[in-house]
Write an enzyme that holds these catalytic residues in place. Structure first.
Site, PDB file in Angstrom:
ATOM      1  N   GLU A  89      27.792  47.862  33.411  1.00  0.00           N
ATOM      2  CA  GLU A  89      27.860  47.602  31.929  1.00  0.00           C
ATOM      3  C   GLU A  89      27.678  45.567  31.864  1.00  0.00           C
ATOM      4  O   GLU A  89      26.966  45.335  32.942  1.00  0.00           O
ATOM      5  CB  GLU A  89      29.507  46.956  31.624  1.00  0.00           C
ATOM      6  CG  GLU A  89      30.510  48.490  31.494  1.00  0.00           C
ATOM      7  CD  GLU A  89      32.066  48.441  31.376  1.00  0.00           C
ATOM      8  OE1 GLU A  89      31.962  47.101  30.534  1.00  0.00           O
ATOM      9  OE2 GLU A  89      32.382  48.894  32.027  1.00  0.00           O
ATOM     10  N   GLY A 156      31.504  43.749  39.564  1.00  0.00           N
ATOM     11  CA  GLY A 156      31.016  42.932  41.002  1.00  0.00           C
ATOM     12  C   GLY A 156      31.552  41.882  41.396  1.00  0.00           C
ATOM     13  O   GLY A 156      31.459  40.505  40.461  1.00  0.00           O
ATOM     14  N   GLU A 157      31.685  41.075  42.452  1.00  0.00           N
ATOM     15  CA  GLU A 157      31.502  40.383  43.133  1.00  0.00           C
ATOM     16  C   GLU A 157      29.889  39.615  43.838  1.00  0.00           C
ATOM     17  O   GLU A 157      29.345  40.528  44.484  1.00  0.00           O
ATOM     18  CB  GLU A 157      32.488  40.122  44.541  1.00  0.00           C
ATOM     19  CG  GLU A 157      32.302  38.831  45.462  1.00  0.00           C
ATOM     20  CD  GLU A 157      32.214  37.482  44.570  1.00  0.00           C
ATOM     21  OE1 GLU A 157      33.366  37.683  43.573  1.00  0.00           O
ATOM     22  OE2 GLU A 157      31.993  37.048  44.510  1.00  0.00           O
ATOM     23  N   ASN A 293      42.321  39.449  29.421  1.00  0.00           N
ATOM     24  CA  ASN A 293      42.239  40.483  28.615  1.00  0.00           C
ATOM     25  C   ASN A 293      43.660  41.999  29.065  1.00  0.00           C
ATOM     26  O   ASN A 293      43.788  41.777  30.181  1.00  0.00           O
ATOM     27  CB  ASN A 293      41.074  40.874  28.561  1.00  0.00           C
ATOM     28  CG  ASN A 293      39.576  40.235  27.552  1.00  0.00           C
ATOM     29  OD1 ASN A 293      39.482  40.649  26.101  1.00  0.00           O
ATOM     30  ND2 ASN A 293      38.817  40.023  27.732  1.00  0.00           N
ATOM     31  N   CYS A 336      35.107  43.219  31.617  1.00  0.00           N
ATOM     32  CA  CYS A 336      34.757  44.279  32.647  1.00  0.00           C
ATOM     33  C   CYS A 336      35.246  45.168  33.310  1.00  0.00           C
ATOM     34  O   CYS A 336      36.263  45.413  33.682  1.00  0.00           O
ATOM     35  CB  CYS A 336      33.637  42.730  33.420  1.00  0.00           C
ATOM     36  SG  CYS A 336      34.559  41.790  33.905  1.00  0.00           S
TER      37      CYS A 336
HETATM   38  N1  SAH Z   1      33.743  38.927  40.663  1.00  0.00           N
HETATM   39  C1  SAH Z   1      33.513  37.634  40.178  1.00  0.00           C
HETATM   40  C2  SAH Z   1      32.410  37.490  38.401  1.00  0.00           C
HETATM   41  C3  SAH Z   1      33.229  39.185  37.607  1.00  0.00           C
HETATM   42  S1  SAH Z   1      34.686  39.415  37.065  1.00  0.00           S
HETATM   43  C4  SAH Z   1      34.440  36.388  40.191  1.00  0.00           C
HETATM   44  O1  SAH Z   1      35.259  37.215  40.226  1.00  0.00           O
HETATM   45  O2  SAH Z   1      34.050  35.462  39.276  1.00  0.00           O
HETATM   46  C5  SAH Z   1      34.594  37.394  35.781  1.00  0.00           C
HETATM   47  C6  SAH Z   1      35.177  37.314  35.321  1.00  0.00           C
HETATM   48  O3  SAH Z   1      35.870  37.803  34.474  1.00  0.00           O
HETATM   49  C7  SAH Z   1      36.385  36.170  36.411  1.00  0.00           C
HETATM   50  O4  SAH Z   1      36.035  35.463  35.935  1.00  0.00           O
HETATM   51  C8  SAH Z   1      37.353  36.771  36.686  1.00  0.00           C
HETATM   52  O5  SAH Z   1      38.505  36.807  36.793  1.00  0.00           O
HETATM   53  C9  SAH Z   1      37.583  37.500  35.163  1.00  0.00           C
HETATM   54  N2  SAH Z   1      38.490  38.453  34.631  1.00  0.00           N
HETATM   55  C10 SAH Z   1      38.437  39.406  35.266  1.00  0.00           C
HETATM   56  N3  SAH Z   1      39.345  40.263  34.204  1.00  0.00           N
HETATM   57  C11 SAH Z   1      39.614  39.608  33.680  1.00  0.00           C
HETATM   58  C12 SAH Z   1      40.342  40.161  32.460  1.00  0.00           C
HETATM   59  N4  SAH Z   1      41.484  40.843  32.409  1.00  0.00           N
HETATM   60  N5  SAH Z   1      40.812  39.297  31.761  1.00  0.00           N
HETATM   61  C13 SAH Z   1      39.990  38.013  31.773  1.00  0.00           C
HETATM   62  N6  SAH Z   1      39.418  37.853  32.614  1.00  0.00           N
HETATM   63  C14 SAH Z   1      38.700  38.818  33.152  1.00  0.00           C
END
Ligand code: SAH
Length: 348
Positions: A89, A156-157, A293, A336
């Site tokens: 995505e 992804g990370e 979310n 995401c």
């Molecule tokens: N892996 C990386 C980047 C991808 S996630 C990381 O962890 O930063 C991007 C951001 O979205 C991160 O801050 C993650 O914690 C947040 N995130 C993931 N799921 C979420 C959700 N359901 N609601 C809000 N933020 C979320």
């Protein structure tokens, strides 16, 4: 086979030399490739070179599998299909100062954060630099608008796919190609401290975002398994080093989860943590608050807008810069991993 869209101009120069072509062809090829033009259509090149490139190079641009446009704010969510059928995505967000694209760097994720939809099925594979660029190229082409900034906050990370991500950053920044300034690029990590140190060595003036989400090891460990490998003290030490090396402000992401990490006491612990670690060394810190979310599999719910504002206000009073982020694309599954999951569910 060469993965053309993952090659740097200097690698292309070497290839042209090996093929007995003049050096300036490398720049032409790079410029075309970065616009998503496949070798067969690079009409400024002689026919024989086009044919050879087409025969010896892969050029796997993704295709648009699904596209959702938010009726609320114009945010566009793309589900892209890769050459092997996997889906990822990207989200195109429109701000007054320009468009920012949120991109994915892996198919799935193995970090296991409990609130996140991207990690539910684990990691399938890493994305190649060309597949990260493909998202940028296709989003720009489809929207007819320039992508001025990138956030690596999709599926992804990034620091778990370190080499490909760094190569992508170099490529997307290159002035003969997409030409997005490092200052308009953010990379978000769940906190792989070793990766943060490696990134500091690469020394790019991008913005580093740390997904912190809780101020104590106990609370963080409960929602982010990565905290067992890199506890908060080690993470903060890596951030301090990062700032010392790059001089770049560090952002902390904090997803407010109702009843879990959003109490006044947590705000106080968070402020104390930042003051005593990165802040103590003079690094300017910023906290981005986002109301989590809701993802149906996780059972977590976002803090109310009112409580989020109160949390931000409390942080600010304690001397920590904080803003509650606007939620874009809430009507298009913009968090995401949600669209990919919904799609996989349909196919199963
Ligand atoms: N892996 C990386 C980047 C991808 S996630 C990381 O962890 O930063 C991007 C951001 O979205 C991160 O801050 C993650 O914690 C947040 N995130 C993931 N799921 C979420 C959700 N359901 N609601 C809000 N933020 C979320």
């Amino acid at each position: 086979m060469y993965d053309l869209l993952s090659m740097t101009p200097s690698e292309l120069s070497e290839l042209m030399q090996a093929w007995g072509e003049p050096a300036f062809r490398a720049k032409q090829i790079f410029g075309h490739a970065m616009q998503g033009i496949p070798p067969a259509e690079m009409t400024t090149l002689p026919k024989a070179l086009r044919t050879r490139l087409a025969e010896e190079c892969l050029f796997p641009l993704p295709s648009i599998e699904q596209k959702l446009t938010s009726a609320v704010d114009g945010t566009v969510k793309y589900l892209f299909r890769l050459h092997d059928g996997e889906c990822i995505e990207s989200v195109l967000m429109k701000y007054r100062h320009g468009n920012t694209l949120c991109i994915s760097c892996q198919v799935g994720c193995r970090m296991g954060c409990r609130f996140c939809a991207s990690t539910i099925g684990g990691k399938v594979r890493d994305l190649l630099p060309s597949e990260m660029l493909g998202q940028v190229i296709l989003a720009a082409r489809d929207s007819g608008e320039r992508v001025g900034g990138i956030v690596m906050m999709g599926i992804g990370e990034p620091l778990d796919n370190f080499d490909n991500v760094v190569r992508f950053l170099h490529l997307v920044n290159h002035k003969d190609g997409v030409n997005i300034g490092y200052r308009h690029i953010s990379l978000s990590t769940c906190g792989l401290a070793d990766g943060i140190r490696r990134l500091a060595e690469v020394d790019l003036p991008i913005t580093l975002s740390i997904s912190l989400h809780a101020p104590t090891d106990e609370a963080r460990g409960e929602i982010m398994p990565v905290n067992r490998r890199y506890p908060i003290a080690e993470l903060m030490a890596a951030c301090t080093e990062y700032f010392a090396k790059t001089g770049r402000r560090i952002s902390f992401e904090y997803a407010l989860i109702a009843g879990k990490n959003d109490t006044p006491a947590e705000a106080e612990r968070l402020a104390a943590l930042l003051h005593s670690t990165v802040g103590a060394d003079g690094a300017p810190v910023h906290v981005n608050l986002i109301r989590v979310n809701a993802v149906k599999e996780t059972g977590f719910h976002g803090t109310s807008a009112r409580d989020a504002a109160a949390f931000a206000e409390r942080l600010s009073r304690l001397g920590i810069n904080a803003t509650v982020r606007r939620r874009l694309g809430s009507d298009v599954n913009a968090a995401c991993g949600q669209l990919r999951r919904a799609h996989a569910g349909k196919e199963a």
